[in-house]
Design a protein around this motif. Sequence first.
Motif, mmCIF file in Angstrom:
data_model
loop_
_atom_site.group_PDB
_atom_site.id
_atom_site.type_symbol
_atom_site.label_atom_id
_atom_site.label_comp_id
_atom_site.label_asym_id
_atom_site.label_seq_id
_atom_site.Cartn_x
_atom_site.Cartn_y
_atom_site.Cartn_z
ATOM 1 N N LEU A 243 0.895 -1.151 0.000
ATOM 2 C CA LEU A 243 0.000 0.000 0.000
ATOM 3 C C LEU A 243 0.936 1.204 0.000
ATOM 4 O O LEU A 243 1.575 1.500 1.002
ATOM 5 C CB LEU A 243 -0.906 -0.005 1.234
ATOM 6 N N ASP A 244 1.075 1.836 -1.161
ATOM 7 C CA ASP A 244 2.051 2.906 -1.355
ATOM 8 C C ASP A 244 1.337 4.228 -1.599
ATOM 9 O O ASP A 244 0.390 4.276 -2.389
ATOM 10 C CB ASP A 244 2.903 2.647 -2.602
ATOM 11 N N VAL A 245 1.807 5.282 -0.974
ATOM 12 C CA VAL A 245 1.316 6.627 -1.257
ATOM 13 C C VAL A 245 2.536 7.551 -1.331
ATOM 14 O O VAL A 245 3.412 7.500 -0.462
ATOM 15 C CB VAL A 245 0.321 7.126 -0.181
ATOM 16 N N ALA A 246 2.579 8.380 -2.367
ATOM 17 C CA ALA A 246 3.681 9.330 -2.524
ATOM 18 C C ALA A 246 3.812 10.171 -1.257
ATOM 19 O O ALA A 246 2.804 10.609 -0.691
ATOM 20 C CB ALA A 246 3.427 10.214 -3.735
ATOM 21 N N PRO A 247 5.043 10.385 -0.799
ATOM 22 C CA PRO A 247 5.243 11.119 0.454
ATOM 23 C C PRO A 247 4.515 12.464 0.530
ATOM 24 O O PRO A 247 3.976 12.808 1.581
ATOM 25 C CB PRO A 247 6.763 11.300 0.516
ATOM 26 N N ASP A 248 4.450 13.211 -0.559
ATOM 27 C CA ASP A 248 3.797 14.516 -0.514
ATOM 28 C C ASP A 248 2.271 14.434 -0.549
ATOM 29 O O ASP A 248 1.599 15.451 -0.435
ATOM 30 C CB ASP A 248 4.301 15.409 -1.658
ATOM 31 N N CYS A 249 1.731 13.213 -0.658
ATOM 32 C CA CYS A 249 0.275 13.022 -0.690
ATOM 33 C C CYS A 249 -0.242 12.259 0.523
ATOM 34 O O CYS A 249 -1.423 11.914 0.592
ATOM 35 C CB CYS A 249 -0.117 12.292 -1.973
ATOM 36 N N ARG A 250 0.626 11.987 1.459
ATOM 37 C CA ARG A 250 0.231 11.229 2.651
ATOM 38 C C ARG A 250 -0.606 12.072 3.595
ATOM 39 O O ARG A 250 -0.619 13.294 3.517
ATOM 40 C CB ARG A 250 1.475 10.695 3.368
ATOM 41 N N ARG A 251 -1.332 11.388 4.466
ATOM 42 C CA ARG A 251 -2.182 12.022 5.490
ATOM 43 C C ARG A 251 -3.315 12.836 4.870
ATOM 44 O O ARG A 251 -3.768 13.821 5.436
ATOM 45 C CB ARG A 251 -1.351 12.867 6.448
ATOM 46 N N GLN A 252 -3.770 12.372 3.690
ATOM 47 C CA GLN A 252 -4.879 13.036 3.012
ATOM 48 C C GLN A 252 -5.972 12.035 2.628
ATOM 49 O O GLN A 252 -6.850 12.353 1.836
ATOM 50 C CB GLN A 252 -4.371 13.793 1.781
ATOM 51 N N GLY A 253 -5.879 10.805 3.156
ATOM 52 C CA GLY A 253 -6.919 9.810 2.913
ATOM 53 C C GLY A 253 -6.703 8.900 1.721
ATOM 54 O O GLY A 253 -7.529 8.025 1.464
ATOM 55 N N VAL A 254 -5.604 9.061 1.003
ATOM 56 C CA VAL A 254 -5.359 8.243 -0.196
ATOM 57 C C VAL A 254 -5.198 6.768 0.176
ATOM 58 O O VAL A 254 -5.825 5.891 -0.435
ATOM 59 C CB VAL A 254 -4.133 8.749 -0.992
ATOM 60 N N ALA A 255 -4.382 6.484 1.178
ATOM 61 C CA ALA A 255 -4.170 5.096 1.595
ATOM 62 C C ALA A 255 -5.481 4.465 2.055
ATOM 63 O O ALA A 255 -5.792 3.327 1.704
ATOM 64 C CB ALA A 255 -3.119 5.010 2.701
ATOM 65 N N ALA A 256 -6.248 5.204 2.846
ATOM 66 C CA ALA A 256 -7.527 4.679 3.340
ATOM 67 C C ALA A 256 -8.487 4.405 2.186
ATOM 68 O O ALA A 256 -9.164 3.370 2.163
ATOM 69 C CB ALA A 256 -8.160 5.655 4.330
ATOM 70 N N ASP A 257 -8.524 5.306 1.207
ATOM 71 C CA ASP A 257 -9.404 5.089 0.055
ATOM 72 C C ASP A 257 -8.974 3.872 -0.755
ATOM 73 O O ASP A 257 -9.809 3.086 -1.215
ATOM 74 C CB ASP A 257 -9.448 6.325 -0.843
ATOM 75 N N LEU A 258 -7.666 3.696 -0.929
ATOM 76 C CA LEU A 258 -7.167 2.520 -1.647
ATOM 77 C C LEU A 258 -7.523 1.233 -0.885
ATOM 78 O O LEU A 258 -7.961 0.252 -1.483
ATOM 79 C CB LEU A 258 -5.657 2.616 -1.856
ATOM 80 N N MET A 259 -7.349 1.257 0.437
ATOM 81 C CA MET A 259 -7.668 0.076 1.246
ATOM 82 C C MET A 259 -9.156 -0.240 1.163
ATOM 83 O O MET A 259 -9.545 -1.404 0.971
ATOM 84 C CB MET A 259 -7.247 0.291 2.702
ATOM 85 N N LYS A 260 -9.995 0.770 1.305
ATOM 86 C CA LYS A 260 -11.442 0.541 1.221
ATOM 87 C C LYS A 260 -11.830 0.003 -0.158
ATOM 88 O O LYS A 260 -12.700 -0.866 -0.265
ATOM 89 C CB LYS A 260 -12.202 1.832 1.526
ATOM 90 N N HIS A 261 -11.186 0.495 -1.193
ATOM 91 C CA HIS A 261 -11.452 0.017 -2.558
ATOM 92 C C HIS A 261 -11.093 -1.468 -2.676
ATOM 93 O O HIS A 261 -11.861 -2.262 -3.230
ATOM 94 C CB HIS A 261 -10.642 0.848 -3.561
ATOM 95 N N MET A 262 -9.928 -1.843 -2.123
ATOM 96 C CA MET A 262 -9.492 -3.250 -2.181
ATOM 97 C C MET A 262 -10.418 -4.131 -1.353
ATOM 98 O O MET A 262 -10.764 -5.244 -1.783
ATOM 99 C CB MET A 262 -8.052 -3.369 -1.691
ATOM 100 N N ILE A 263 -10.845 -3.667 -0.198
ATOM 101 C CA ILE A 263 -11.754 -4.452 0.643
ATOM 102 C C ILE A 263 -13.074 -4.688 -0.094
ATOM 103 O O ILE A 263 -13.576 -5.814 -0.137
ATOM 104 C CB ILE A 263 -11.980 -3.763 2.014
ATOM 105 N N ARG A 264 -13.629 -3.636 -0.697
ATOM 106 C CA ARG A 264 -14.868 -3.777 -1.474
ATOM 107 C C ARG A 264 -14.697 -4.760 -2.624
ATOM 108 O O ARG A 264 -15.547 -5.611 -2.857
ATOM 109 C CB ARG A 264 -15.323 -2.425 -2.039
ATOM 110 N N ALA A 265 -13.584 -4.638 -3.341
ATOM 111 C CA ALA A 265 -13.334 -5.533 -4.482
ATOM 112 C C ALA A 265 -13.236 -6.981 -4.013
ATOM 113 O O ALA A 265 -13.765 -7.896 -4.662
ATOM 114 C CB ALA A 265 -12.058 -5.114 -5.217
ATOM 115 N N ALA A 266 -12.580 -7.211 -2.888
ATOM 116 C CA ALA A 266 -12.443 -8.576 -2.361
ATOM 117 C C ALA A 266 -13.797 -9.132 -1.937
ATOM 118 O O ALA A 266 -14.108 -10.302 -2.187
ATOM 119 C CB ALA A 266 -11.469 -8.587 -1.177
#
Length: 165
Positions: free
Chosen positions: A93-116
């Motif tokens: 689960l990778d997020v560019a350092p300048d984009c962290r703490r803005q919900g990107v990782a959480a959105d990616l995780m939620k997307h993967m959970i839904r897909a699974a």
Amino acid sequence: MNYTIRTVRPEDLKKVTALEAECFPAAEAADEAALKARMAAFPESFFVAEDENGRVIGMINGAVTDQRTISDDMFEDAGLHRKDGAYQSIFGLDVAPDCRRQGVAADLMKHMIRAAEEAGRKGLILTCKDRLIHYYETFGYRNMGVSASVHGGAVWYDMILEFAS
């Protein structure tokens, strides 16, 4: 920040390789060949977050398996992916350092959970370092203790999120 989450495309290879190298130490990062193999083997469980300028600012990927924990050989051999397996793994689960703490990782995780869940999996599995256990617990993952994985020479913890039957 505006971004969309979509399935990875072959033309994303250089971008995801650069992001992986930016987010993980060299001993832990998947190289271009490994990422290319993953993209070919399991594109349905390899997602990127792309900003409005076409920059890949995040990604999440992993093979599907019948195992309840990730073994080191899974990182290296995309052929171990089982399209109809029980558990969706998460290799990164990778997020560019300048984009962290803005919900990107959480959105990616939620997307993967839904897909699974939509794919009928029993749940998801991942390994993480001790400092991230609490973060993954916020999504419903449960810590199963120190992992047998020694990927990159680090100490990992096995985490599992199981869907209600």
